[in-house]
Design an enzyme around this catalytic site. Structure first.
Site, PDB file in Angstrom:
ATOM      1  N   CYS A  25       0.846  -1.305  -0.032  1.00 24.60           N
ATOM      2  CA  CYS A  25       0.062   0.144   0.016  1.00 24.60           C
ATOM      3  C   CYS A  25       1.010   1.255   0.055  1.00 24.60           C
ATOM      4  CB  CYS A  25      -0.977   0.185   1.241  1.00 24.60           C
ATOM      5  SG  CYS A  25      -1.994  -1.558   1.331  1.00 24.60           S
TER       6      CYS A  25
ATOM      7  N   HIS B   6      -3.485   6.816   2.893  1.00 17.69           N
ATOM      8  CA  HIS B   6      -3.783   5.693   2.276  1.00 17.69           C
ATOM      9  C   HIS B   6      -4.931   5.213   2.686  1.00 17.69           C
ATOM     10  CE1 HIS B   6      -4.214   1.502   0.912  1.00 17.69           C
ATOM     11  NE2 HIS B   6      -3.914   1.021   2.063  1.00 17.69           N
TER      12      HIS B   6
ATOM     13  N   ASN C 241     -10.161  -0.641   0.085  1.00 15.48           N
ATOM     14  CA  ASN C 241      -8.694  -0.480   0.046  1.00 15.48           C
ATOM     15  C   ASN C 241      -8.334  -0.921  -1.376  1.00 15.48           C
ATOM     16  OD1 ASN C 241      -6.050  -0.752   0.466  1.00 15.48           O
ATOM     17  ND2 ASN C 241      -6.369  -1.794   2.528  1.00 15.48           N
TER      18      ASN C 241
HETATM   19  N1  ACO Z   1     -18.151  -9.616   8.948  1.00 16.41           N
HETATM   20  C1  ACO Z   1     -18.464  -9.853  10.422  1.00 16.41           C
HETATM   21  N2  ACO Z   1     -17.395 -10.159  11.207  1.00 16.41           N
HETATM   22  C2  ACO Z   1     -16.259 -10.383  11.300  1.00 16.41           C
HETATM   23  C3  ACO Z   1     -15.733 -10.081   9.706  1.00 16.41           C
HETATM   24  C4  ACO Z   1     -16.802  -9.696   8.838  1.00 16.41           C
HETATM   25  N3  ACO Z   1     -16.212  -9.213   7.409  1.00 16.41           N
HETATM   26  N4  ACO Z   1     -14.435 -10.048   9.769  1.00 16.41           N
HETATM   27  C5  ACO Z   1     -14.026 -10.301  10.878  1.00 16.41           C
HETATM   28  N5  ACO Z   1     -15.031 -10.533  12.004  1.00 16.41           N
HETATM   29  C6  ACO Z   1     -15.196 -10.715  13.087  1.00 16.41           C
HETATM   30  C7  ACO Z   1     -13.932 -11.330  13.568  1.00 16.41           C
HETATM   31  O1  ACO Z   1     -14.003 -13.031  13.316  1.00 16.41           O
HETATM   32  C8  ACO Z   1     -13.921 -11.436  15.174  1.00 16.41           C
HETATM   33  O2  ACO Z   1     -14.764 -12.150  15.718  1.00 16.41           O
HETATM   34  P1  ACO Z   1     -14.504 -12.664  17.225  1.00 16.41           P
HETATM   35  O3  ACO Z   1     -14.455 -11.409  18.018  1.00 16.41           O
HETATM   36  O4  ACO Z   1     -15.625 -13.663  17.404  1.00 16.41           O
HETATM   37  O5  ACO Z   1     -13.420 -13.622  17.290  1.00 16.41           O
HETATM   38  C9  ACO Z   1     -14.513  -9.821  15.176  1.00 16.41           C
HETATM   39  O6  ACO Z   1     -15.098  -9.614  13.994  1.00 16.41           O
HETATM   40  C10 ACO Z   1     -13.470  -8.711  15.510  1.00 16.41           C
HETATM   41  O7  ACO Z   1     -12.478  -8.963  14.564  1.00 16.41           O
HETATM   42  P2  ACO Z   1     -11.103  -7.842  14.614  1.00 16.41           P
HETATM   43  O8  ACO Z   1     -10.014  -8.542  13.525  1.00 16.41           O
HETATM   44  O9  ACO Z   1     -10.608  -7.925  15.858  1.00 16.41           O
HETATM   45  O10 ACO Z   1     -11.771  -6.802  14.088  1.00 16.41           O
HETATM   46  P3  ACO Z   1     -11.147  -5.272  13.829  1.00 16.41           P
HETATM   47  O11 ACO Z   1     -12.015  -4.313  14.852  1.00 16.41           O
HETATM   48  O12 ACO Z   1      -9.554  -5.371  14.054  1.00 16.41           O
HETATM   49  O13 ACO Z   1     -11.342  -4.796  12.275  1.00 16.41           O
HETATM   50  C11 ACO Z   1     -10.104  -4.869  10.405  1.00 16.41           C
HETATM   51  C12 ACO Z   1     -10.737  -5.974  11.432  1.00 16.41           C
HETATM   52  C13 ACO Z   1     -11.073  -3.920   9.737  1.00 16.41           C
HETATM   53  C14 ACO Z   1      -9.229  -5.678   9.102  1.00 16.41           C
HETATM   54  C15 ACO Z   1      -8.950  -3.784  10.974  1.00 16.41           C
HETATM   55  O14 ACO Z   1      -8.322  -4.465  11.745  1.00 16.41           O
HETATM   56  C16 ACO Z   1      -8.037  -3.209   9.826  1.00 16.41           C
HETATM   57  O15 ACO Z   1      -8.564  -2.335   9.383  1.00 16.41           O
HETATM   58  N6  ACO Z   1      -6.693  -3.625   9.958  1.00 16.41           N
HETATM   59  C17 ACO Z   1      -5.725  -2.850   9.363  1.00 16.41           C
HETATM   60  C18 ACO Z   1      -5.529  -2.881   8.014  1.00 16.41           C
HETATM   61  C19 ACO Z   1      -4.719  -2.345   7.293  1.00 16.41           C
HETATM   62  O16 ACO Z   1      -4.297  -1.161   7.438  1.00 16.41           O
HETATM   63  N7  ACO Z   1      -3.769  -3.122   6.339  1.00 16.41           N
HETATM   64  C20 ACO Z   1      -2.627  -2.547   5.502  1.00 16.41           C
HETATM   65  C21 ACO Z   1      -2.804  -2.250   4.430  1.00 16.41           C
HETATM   66  S1  ACO Z   1      -3.249  -3.176   3.319  1.00 16.41           S
HETATM   67  C22 ACO Z   1      -2.096  -3.573   2.204  1.00 16.41           C
HETATM   68  O17 ACO Z   1      -0.898  -3.391   2.523  1.00 16.41           O
HETATM   69  C23 ACO Z   1      -2.234  -4.658   0.978  1.00 16.41           C
END
Ligand code: ACO
Length: 322
Positions: A111, A247, A277
């Site tokens: 990214c 980003h 994203n």
């Molecule tokens: N729908 C419903 N529930 C979901 C989904 C979904 N799509 N995805 C995950 N969950 C659930 C999980 O299973 C988890 O359930 P549990 O508590 O029963 O285990 C719960 O939701 C919470 O999951 P988390 O992963 O802790 O959720 P979080 O609040 O961290 O959000 C997210 C996830 C959106 C991915 C966030 O962590 C994020 O944005 N991370 C950074 C992404 C990023 O910046 N990446 C870098 C750039 S990308 C690149 O370089 C290609």
């Protein structure tokens, strides 16, 4: 010679996938996706590949600058979804589509790819090697996400953005500063293990894998430090910045970083709700959105930041000169 941000262009494929559509594919809800990420829709490439999107964004940038393909001295293309994983590079394919022969190279910085491309273009221009460099961020992430994995497939989209970086003698047009960095100890947090020689065809792990929550925490901390440092070393604050163009991975990351540098909401650019994203394409696509609606004007100062797989990260202070 200074390096100046001369033009911008973008392209997104026509098909739109909504959160409601995703509810029919994986166990998710519009409410979860919106609340956790800010994403409502994303564009999906059906009959196009990364070089097609990149080519169309490049033509847009050339037209906006009233330049011809022959004016371009070099192409630097950032992508993690190249048409071919080893060779030829996607940049070579774009050069062919544009009908030019010129040095053409892909860079892999996830990214942060667009900021890495910007840094390389700046260096080539300031050292007097080239005058006009086409830099591109282009992705078809829909082709490397696992459509059975709700933790990743809801996050990403397809698109491309292109910019032209040109030589200028005017100091006020010069890219002010760029900071890029990487730390490989986080390599397993965001990875497509089965797409290289290490595991190759024997692996069934060919899809993008992400430790989302851990990535989120490192992203907020690292980006906040990077933008704070670049502003400080240029004796600037959010007051001197016209547009904060980060980003677009998650509105919560953008919001947290913006609050750290006291960036007013009206200067923070958000496009994650419509595109998801789009990795290396997200920053040029966001700049292009601002340009197309007539909000950004010549001389405005942009603060860019990005974070991605590797981990890589970077930020830049860039006057807009179109
Ligand atoms: N729908 C419903 N529930 C979901 C989904 C979904 N799509 N995805 C995950 N969950 C659930 C999980 O299973 C988890 O359930 P549990 O508590 O029963 O285990 C719960 O939701 C919470 O999951 P988390 O992963 O802790 O959720 P979080 O609040 O961290 O959000 C997210 C996830 C959106 C991915 C966030 O962590 C994020 O944005 N991370 C950074 C992404 C990023 O910046 N990446 C870098 C750039 S990308 C690149 O370089 C290609």
């Amino acid at each position: 010679m200074y390096a100046s941000f001369k033009s911008i262009g973008a392209y997104v494929p026509p098909k739109i996938l909504t959160n409601k559509d995703l509810e029919k594919i994986v166990d998710t809800t519009d409410e979860w996706i919106t609340k956790r990420t800010g994403i409502k829709t994303r564009h999906i490439a059906e009959n196009e590949v990364t070089s097609d999107l990149a080519y169309k964004a490049s033509v847009d940038a050339l037209n906006n600058a009233k330049m011809k393909p022959e004016d371009i001295d070099m192409i630097i293309l950032a992508t993690i979804t190249p048409d071919y994983f080893t060779m030829p590079s996607t940049a070579c394919l774009v050069a062919e589509k544009l009908g030019i022969t010129a040095p053409a190279v892909d860079i892999s910085a996830a990214c942060t790819g667009f900021i890495y491309a910007l840094a390389q273009a700046k260096a080539f221009i300031e050292s007097g090697v080239y005058k006009n460099i086409l830099i591109i961020g282009a992705e078809t992430l829909s082709k490397i996400v696992n459509w059975k994995d709700r933790t990743t497939c809801v996050l990403f989209g397809d698109g491309a953005g292109a910019a032209i970086i040109s030589a200028t003698e005017k100091k006020e047009e010069a890219i002010t500063d760029i900071d890029i960095n990487a730390d490989g100890k986080y390599k397993d947090f965001l990875i497509t293990p089965g797409r290289g020689v290490k595991y190759g065809c024997e692996s069934d792990r060919i899809w993008l894998e992400m430790k989302g929550n851990e990535t989120f925490k490192v992203a907020v901390k690292t980006l906040s430090q990077s933008v704070t440092d670049i502003l400080k070393r240029n004796s600037m604050t959010s007051r001197e910045i016209d547009w904060f163009i980060p980003h677009q991975a998650n509105y919560r990351i953008i919001d947290a970083v913006a609050r750290t540098i006291k960036m007013p909401k009206e200067k923070s650019v958000l496009t994650v709700h419509k595109y998801g994203n789009t990795s290396s394409a997200s920053i040029p696509m966001a700049i292009n959105d601002l340009y197309k609606i007539g909000k950004i004007k010549k001389g405005d100062i942009m603060l860019l930041d990005a974070f991605g797989g590797g981990f890589t990260w970077g930020s830049a202070i860039v006057p807009f000169n179109l």
